[in-house]
Write a protein that holds these residues in place. Structure first.
Motif, mmCIF file in Angstrom:
data_model
loop_
_atom_site.group_PDB
_atom_site.id
_atom_site.type_symbol
_atom_site.label_atom_id
_atom_site.label_comp_id
_atom_site.label_asym_id
_atom_site.label_seq_id
_atom_site.Cartn_x
_atom_site.Cartn_y
_atom_site.Cartn_z
ATOM 1 N N ILE A 100 -1.272 18.590 14.142
ATOM 2 C CA ILE A 100 -2.472 19.208 13.588
ATOM 3 C C ILE A 100 -2.475 20.668 13.228
ATOM 4 O O ILE A 100 -2.953 20.962 12.148
ATOM 5 C CB ILE A 100 -3.574 19.107 14.735
ATOM 6 C CG1 ILE A 100 -3.835 17.813 15.118
ATOM 7 C CG2 ILE A 100 -4.761 19.973 14.271
ATOM 8 C CD1 ILE A 100 -4.842 17.668 16.329
ATOM 9 N N PHE A 101 -1.870 21.464 13.969
ATOM 10 C CA PHE A 101 -1.420 22.788 13.383
ATOM 11 C C PHE A 101 -0.456 22.809 12.027
ATOM 12 O O PHE A 101 -0.966 23.595 11.219
ATOM 13 C CB PHE A 101 -0.399 23.566 14.636
ATOM 14 C CG PHE A 101 -0.084 25.001 14.364
ATOM 15 C CD1 PHE A 101 -1.229 25.944 14.336
ATOM 16 C CD2 PHE A 101 1.085 25.431 13.643
ATOM 17 C CE1 PHE A 101 -0.917 27.148 13.797
ATOM 18 C CE2 PHE A 101 1.362 26.757 13.292
ATOM 19 C CZ PHE A 101 0.276 27.682 13.456
ATOM 20 N N PHE A 102 0.417 21.762 11.863
ATOM 21 C CA PHE A 102 0.877 21.690 10.401
ATOM 22 C C PHE A 102 0.238 21.463 9.289
ATOM 23 O O PHE A 102 0.127 22.027 8.378
ATOM 24 C CB PHE A 102 2.258 20.616 10.629
ATOM 25 C CG PHE A 102 2.932 20.472 9.458
ATOM 26 C CD1 PHE A 102 3.911 21.312 9.076
ATOM 27 C CD2 PHE A 102 2.553 19.400 8.679
ATOM 28 C CE1 PHE A 102 4.383 20.977 7.856
ATOM 29 C CE2 PHE A 102 3.258 19.214 7.557
ATOM 30 C CZ PHE A 102 4.232 20.071 6.944
ATOM 31 N N LEU A 103 -0.963 20.508 9.812
ATOM 32 C CA LEU A 103 -1.811 20.244 8.811
ATOM 33 C C LEU A 103 -2.652 21.592 8.522
ATOM 34 O O LEU A 103 -3.020 21.636 7.109
ATOM 35 C CB LEU A 103 -2.614 19.130 9.452
ATOM 36 C CG LEU A 103 -2.163 17.809 9.208
ATOM 37 C CD1 LEU A 103 -3.052 16.796 9.823
ATOM 38 C CD2 LEU A 103 -1.777 17.147 7.808
ATOM 39 N N PHE A 104 -3.063 22.130 9.318
ATOM 40 C CA PHE A 104 -3.768 23.617 9.309
ATOM 41 C C PHE A 104 -2.840 24.441 8.208
ATOM 42 O O PHE A 104 -3.636 25.013 7.333
ATOM 43 C CB PHE A 104 -4.145 24.123 10.542
ATOM 44 C CG PHE A 104 -5.348 23.633 11.383
ATOM 45 C CD1 PHE A 104 -5.750 22.378 10.830
ATOM 46 C CD2 PHE A 104 -5.905 24.255 12.362
ATOM 47 C CE1 PHE A 104 -7.143 21.630 11.297
ATOM 48 C CE2 PHE A 104 -6.796 23.607 12.962
ATOM 49 C CZ PHE A 104 -7.509 22.374 12.476
ATOM 50 N N LEU A 105 -1.571 24.577 8.525
ATOM 51 C CA LEU A 105 -0.737 25.286 7.973
ATOM 52 C C LEU A 105 -0.902 24.982 6.238
ATOM 53 O O LEU A 105 -0.658 25.630 5.317
ATOM 54 C CB LEU A 105 0.508 25.403 8.309
ATOM 55 C CG LEU A 105 0.696 26.263 9.537
ATOM 56 C CD1 LEU A 105 2.364 26.211 10.200
ATOM 57 C CD2 LEU A 105 0.330 27.970 9.433
ATOM 58 N N CYS A 106 -0.567 23.620 6.123
ATOM 59 C CA CYS A 106 -0.736 22.918 4.717
ATOM 60 C C CYS A 106 -1.867 23.363 4.028
ATOM 61 O O CYS A 106 -1.803 23.576 2.541
ATOM 62 C CB CYS A 106 -0.567 21.596 4.597
ATOM 63 S SG CYS A 106 1.135 20.911 5.278
ATOM 64 N N SER A 107 -3.169 23.677 4.701
ATOM 65 C CA SER A 107 -4.474 24.102 3.939
ATOM 66 C C SER A 107 -4.090 25.623 3.336
ATOM 67 O O SER A 107 -4.851 25.774 2.236
ATOM 68 C CB SER A 107 -5.484 24.160 4.968
ATOM 69 O OG SER A 107 -5.525 25.091 6.028
ATOM 70 N N MET A 108 -3.367 26.396 3.918
ATOM 71 C CA MET A 108 -2.888 27.772 3.272
ATOM 72 C C MET A 108 -2.450 27.464 1.868
ATOM 73 O O MET A 108 -2.308 28.430 1.243
ATOM 74 C CB MET A 108 -1.980 28.305 4.368
ATOM 75 C CG MET A 108 -2.818 28.880 5.730
ATOM 76 S SD MET A 108 -1.505 29.636 6.840
ATOM 77 C CE MET A 108 -1.398 31.392 5.875
#
Length: 268
Positions: A100-108
């Motif tokens: 989930i944190f990786f997906l959040f980082l992808c949004s950046m």
């Protein structure tokens, strides 16, 4: 000699970075016939009328009020959401936390300009355009603030949290009584970046808010440049100086915490 050379190079780079600000302030104090005169580096007599002309030509008082209110609201929301999410990702392990944190980082990696149309259509369908909420809604949560808080909380010793749990504190009590008091530098970093980013925001407020009462300082400056003052560079530089000063003062007040925050989260 190496240290002297390093200081010399850094000084030259600093002067190069400061020169546009100096030119802006200098231009704001020049009379109309001096602005484009290359022989006038600094006016012999400051022409303060530029500031009076700008302040009377547009309701900049309302623009400043809107920008300060919007930027302050965004900063508060980014600090709250970022610190809570960062605390969860750093200190409260749960299933799929890393994906989930990786997906959040992808949004950046997605530029904000790429989402303007979809965000506008969503707000238009909800009939929320031309409102205070529509201007700030896309900035209420910042993934960068979540990332920064998470990295900062990783440096806090778990023994502090375990001692609080033994004393009977819950997760929210630990967050409020232990985590937040230790996060002053991280909060200052998020506050500075969030405030400056929202203060300089132009595209989204221009698209979503067309009312005069909702204009920010950046959209107000653009309207000034498109008006009869478009060729009056002294007045335009005066307006730009007025708009820039709050950001500089805000950064100066929190500079010490900002440097500490960048250093502690390993983003040097």
């Amino acid at each position: 000699w190496k240290e002297a050379l390093r200081i010399l190079v850094l000084t030259l780079i600093s002067l190069l970075m400061i020169f546009p600000i100096f030119w802006m302030v200098s231009g704001s104090l020049k009379a109309p016939h001096e602005v484009m005169n290359k022989d006038v580096f600094w006016p012999a007599k400051p022409y303060w009328e530029n500031y009076a002309i700008v302040w009377k030509s547009a309701p900049f008082g309302q623009y400043f009020k809107n920008s300060i209110l919007m930027a302050t609201t965004v900063v508060i929301c980014q600090v709250l959401t970022g610190s809570l999410a960062g605390y969860a990702f750093a200190k409260l392990p749960f299933k799929l936390s890393k994906p989930i944190f990786f997906l959040f980082l992808c949004s950046m990696m997605i530029p904000s300009e790429a989402t303007i149309v979809s965000n506008f259509l969503t707000l238009a369908a909800l009939r929320l355009t031309n409102t205070f909420f529509s201007v700030i809604v896309v900035s209420l949560v910042s993934m960068f603030s979540v990332f920064l808080f998470r990295q900062f909380y990783k440096t806090i010793d778990n023994a502090l949290l375990e001692a609080a749990y033994i004393d009977g504190a819950g997760d929210l009590r630990v967050y409020w009584s232990i985590i937040l008091p230790l996060s002053k530098s991280a909060i200052a970093t998020v506050a500075i970046i969030g405030f400056i980013g929202n203060w300089n925001s132009y595209m989204w407020p221009k698209v979503v808010a067309t009312k005069e009462s909702l204009r920010t300082v950046q959209t107000g400056l653009r309207m000034l440049m498109q008006s009869d003052f478009g060729d009056d560079w002294g007045s335009i530089m005066a307006a730009a100086t007025l708009i820039t000063m709050p950001m500089i003062l805000f950064f100066v007040c929190l500079q010490r915490y900002f440097v500490q925050g960048i250093t502690k989260v390993g983003l040097k």
